[in-house]
Design an enzyme around this catalytic site. Sequence first.
Site, PDB file in Angstrom:
ATOM      1  CB  ALA A   1      -7.522  -8.691  -7.470  1.00  0.00           C
TER       2      ALA A   1
ATOM      3  N   GLY B   1      -5.222 -10.882  -2.582  1.00  0.00           N
ATOM      4  CA  GLY B   1      -5.391 -11.947  -3.886  1.00  0.00           C
ATOM      5  C   GLY B   1      -3.249 -12.222  -3.665  1.00  0.00           C
TER       6      GLY B   1
ATOM      7  CD  GLU C   1      -7.798 -14.911  -2.143  1.00  0.00           C
ATOM      8  OE1 GLU C   1      -7.564 -13.245  -2.428  1.00  0.00           O
ATOM      9  OE2 GLU C   1      -8.926 -14.729  -1.573  1.00  0.00           O
TER      10      GLU C   1
ATOM     11  CD  GLU D   1      -9.622  -9.767  -0.012  1.00  0.00           C
ATOM     12  OE1 GLU D   1      -9.279 -10.077   1.595  1.00  0.00           O
ATOM     13  OE2 GLU D   1      -8.553 -10.685  -0.942  1.00  0.00           O
TER      14      GLU D   1
HETATM   15  C1  LIG Z   1      -8.664 -11.029  -5.181  1.00  0.00           C
HETATM   16  C2  LIG Z   1      -9.748 -10.738  -3.661  1.00  0.00           C
HETATM   17  C3  LIG Z   1     -10.908 -11.639  -4.823  1.00  0.00           C
HETATM   18  O1  LIG Z   1      -9.646 -11.416  -3.189  1.00  0.00           O
HETATM   19  C4  LIG Z   1      -9.702  -9.376  -4.003  1.00  0.00           C
HETATM   20  C5  LIG Z   1      -8.102  -9.187  -3.366  1.00  0.00           C
HETATM   21  O2  LIG Z   1      -8.041  -8.503  -3.918  1.00  0.00           O
HETATM   22  S1  LIG Z   1      -9.102  -7.492  -3.637  1.00  0.00           S
HETATM   23  C6  LIG Z   1      -7.398  -6.222  -2.736  1.00  0.00           C
HETATM   24  C7  LIG Z   1      -6.892  -6.757  -1.535  1.00  0.00           C
HETATM   25  N1  LIG Z   1      -6.311  -5.611  -0.967  1.00  0.00           N
HETATM   26  C8  LIG Z   1      -5.856  -4.504  -0.807  1.00  0.00           C
HETATM   27  O3  LIG Z   1      -7.062  -4.243  -0.284  1.00  0.00           O
HETATM   28  C9  LIG Z   1      -4.969  -3.584  -0.342  1.00  0.00           C
HETATM   29  C10 LIG Z   1      -4.454  -2.405  -0.914  1.00  0.00           C
HETATM   30  N2  LIG Z   1      -3.257  -1.471  -1.485  1.00  0.00           N
HETATM   31  C11 LIG Z   1      -3.281  -0.595  -0.254  1.00  0.00           C
HETATM   32  O4  LIG Z   1      -3.973  -1.174   0.741  1.00  0.00           O
HETATM   33  C12 LIG Z   1      -2.584   0.082  -0.094  1.00  0.00           C
HETATM   34  O5  LIG Z   1      -2.362   0.396  -1.679  1.00  0.00           O
HETATM   35  C13 LIG Z   1      -1.181  -0.340   0.865  1.00  0.00           C
HETATM   36  C14 LIG Z   1      -0.904   0.219   1.899  1.00  0.00           C
HETATM   37  C15 LIG Z   1      -0.610  -1.537   0.580  1.00  0.00           C
HETATM   38  C16 LIG Z   1       0.132   0.616   0.441  1.00  0.00           C
HETATM   39  O6  LIG Z   1      -0.332   1.582   0.844  1.00  0.00           O
HETATM   40  P1  LIG Z   1       0.797   3.110   0.061  1.00  0.00           P
HETATM   41  O7  LIG Z   1       2.608   2.598   0.522  1.00  0.00           O
HETATM   42  O8  LIG Z   1       0.638   4.272   0.927  1.00  0.00           O
HETATM   43  O9  LIG Z   1       0.961   2.973  -1.261  1.00  0.00           O
HETATM   44  P2  LIG Z   1      -0.509   3.149  -2.373  1.00  0.00           P
HETATM   45  O10 LIG Z   1      -0.058   4.628  -2.644  1.00  0.00           O
HETATM   46  O11 LIG Z   1      -1.518   2.926  -1.809  1.00  0.00           O
HETATM   47  O12 LIG Z   1       0.345   2.349  -3.020  1.00  0.00           O
HETATM   48  C17 LIG Z   1       0.460   2.524  -4.505  1.00  0.00           C
HETATM   49  C18 LIG Z   1       0.272   2.274  -6.058  1.00  0.00           C
HETATM   50  O13 LIG Z   1      -0.249   1.287  -6.709  1.00  0.00           O
HETATM   51  C19 LIG Z   1      -1.800   0.832  -6.358  1.00  0.00           C
HETATM   52  N3  LIG Z   1      -2.014  -0.186  -5.846  1.00  0.00           N
HETATM   53  C20 LIG Z   1      -2.211  -0.781  -4.625  1.00  0.00           C
HETATM   54  N4  LIG Z   1      -2.886  -1.729  -4.720  1.00  0.00           N
HETATM   55  C21 LIG Z   1      -3.282  -2.182  -5.479  1.00  0.00           C
HETATM   56  C22 LIG Z   1      -4.669  -2.909  -5.703  1.00  0.00           C
HETATM   57  N5  LIG Z   1      -4.735  -3.965  -4.620  1.00  0.00           N
HETATM   58  N6  LIG Z   1      -4.979  -2.423  -7.049  1.00  0.00           N
HETATM   59  C23 LIG Z   1      -5.004  -1.756  -8.282  1.00  0.00           C
HETATM   60  N7  LIG Z   1      -3.908  -1.111  -7.429  1.00  0.00           N
HETATM   61  C24 LIG Z   1      -3.301  -0.635  -6.464  1.00  0.00           C
HETATM   62  C25 LIG Z   1      -1.816   2.388  -5.694  1.00  0.00           C
HETATM   63  O14 LIG Z   1      -3.033   2.619  -6.533  1.00  0.00           O
HETATM   64  C26 LIG Z   1      -0.657   3.271  -6.409  1.00  0.00           C
HETATM   65  O15 LIG Z   1      -0.973   3.447  -7.433  1.00  0.00           O
HETATM   66  P3  LIG Z   1      -1.544   4.905  -7.864  1.00  0.00           P
HETATM   67  O16 LIG Z   1      -3.227   5.238  -7.430  1.00  0.00           O
HETATM   68  O17 LIG Z   1      -0.740   5.855  -7.187  1.00  0.00           O
HETATM   69  O18 LIG Z   1      -1.695   5.944  -9.023  1.00  0.00           O
END
Ligand SMILES: CC(C)(O)CC(=O)SCCNC(=O)CCNC(=O)[C@H](O)C(C)(C)COP(=O)(O)OP(=O)(O)OC[C@H]1O[C@@H](n2cnc3c(N)ncnc32)[C@H](O)[C@@H]1OP(=O)(O)O
Length: 257
Positions: free
Chosen positions: A65, A108, A111, A131
């Site tokens: 998400a 998400g 999910e 999460e």
């Molecule tokens: C639905 C629920 C309630 O169950 C909750 C959820 O889903 S909470 C979200 C769970 N997901 C995460 O915690 C994963 C978050 N992302 C990461 O950990 C990393 O992005 C990665 C391991 C998937 C990839 O890492 P990397 O290759 O280093 O790329 P990044 O530079 O981190 O990401 C590129 C770009 O995408 C944006 N991004 C990634 N994931 C999300 C996200 N879940 N939400 C919003 N944006 C996301 C990240 O911020 C980067 O953007 P910029 O900051 O460069 O603008």
Amino acid sequence: MAYETLIVETHGAVGLITLNRPQALNALNSTVLRELLQVHEAFQADDAIGAIVLTGSERAFAAGADIKEMQPLGYVDVYSRDLMSGWDDVAKVRKPVIAAVSGFALGGGCELAMMCDIIIASETAKFGQPEITLGVIPGMGGSQRLTRAVGRYKAMDLILTGRMMDAAEAERAGLVSRVVAAERLLDEALEAAAKIASLSHPSVLMAKEAVNRALETTLDEGLRFERRLFHSLFSTEDQKEGMTAFIEKRKPAFKNR
Ligand SMILES: CC(C)(O)CC(=O)SCCNC(=O)CCNC(=O)[C@H](O)C(C)(C)COP(=O)(O)OP(=O)(O)OC[C@H]1O[C@@H](n2cnc3c(N)ncnc32)[C@H](O)[C@@H]1OP(=O)(O)O
């Protein structure tokens, strides 16, 4: 129709939805939800569509998400909007949906894949429920669907540590239906969906309903439910056609009637 966050195509009798927010690794925001629901509704209403494939990019099916959308929200916001409840409707589509997963399927994203009926993963896929590392827990069904898919101990391991598992581990755990080479992913998913779409649509819908019922009821009730659906299919032209074609050693020509 043009969408902001999705690419929507048809391949014969298969509807193909591609998540398309590459700048955010296909993070699932409210626009994705709204558009996915619109497309599911359209495919559901289209008699020519027999199955749906949902995919992302090579790098990410969906990285969860949208954290940036959720970060400023407080309890009253999320409680009064019943945040994430809309995703339950995505899971309610009646036609079979195949998730074709490459790269990250986290939070998400994992999910959403679990709302689908078959998960085909490329060797590069990584699944997880991270999460807990954000100070929350899964909110789109992860604690329930993952536990049903892989069992309590594997689900606890993934949900409490937030670690990722690769495609091979996910397949061993029973989360993934098949693992294929990255370059075969979409073809494999489209071929499986085309095969399903070529079968009698009423029996496909009932098969999906029967399998899903197994997760919600007792064995006794489930067996009765299955039998009732099985009996009801003897009222279709396709049952006569399918069995006659077998006896006549030819391919059935189903009419979805
Ligand atoms: C639905 C629920 C309630 O169950 C909750 C959820 O889903 S909470 C979200 C769970 N997901 C995460 O915690 C994963 C978050 N992302 C990461 O950990 C990393 O992005 C990665 C391991 C998937 C990839 O890492 P990397 O290759 O280093 O790329 P990044 O530079 O981190 O990401 C590129 C770009 O995408 C944006 N991004 C990634 N994931 C999300 C996200 N879940 N939400 C919003 N944006 C996301 C990240 O911020 C980067 O953007 P910029 O900051 O460069 O603008």
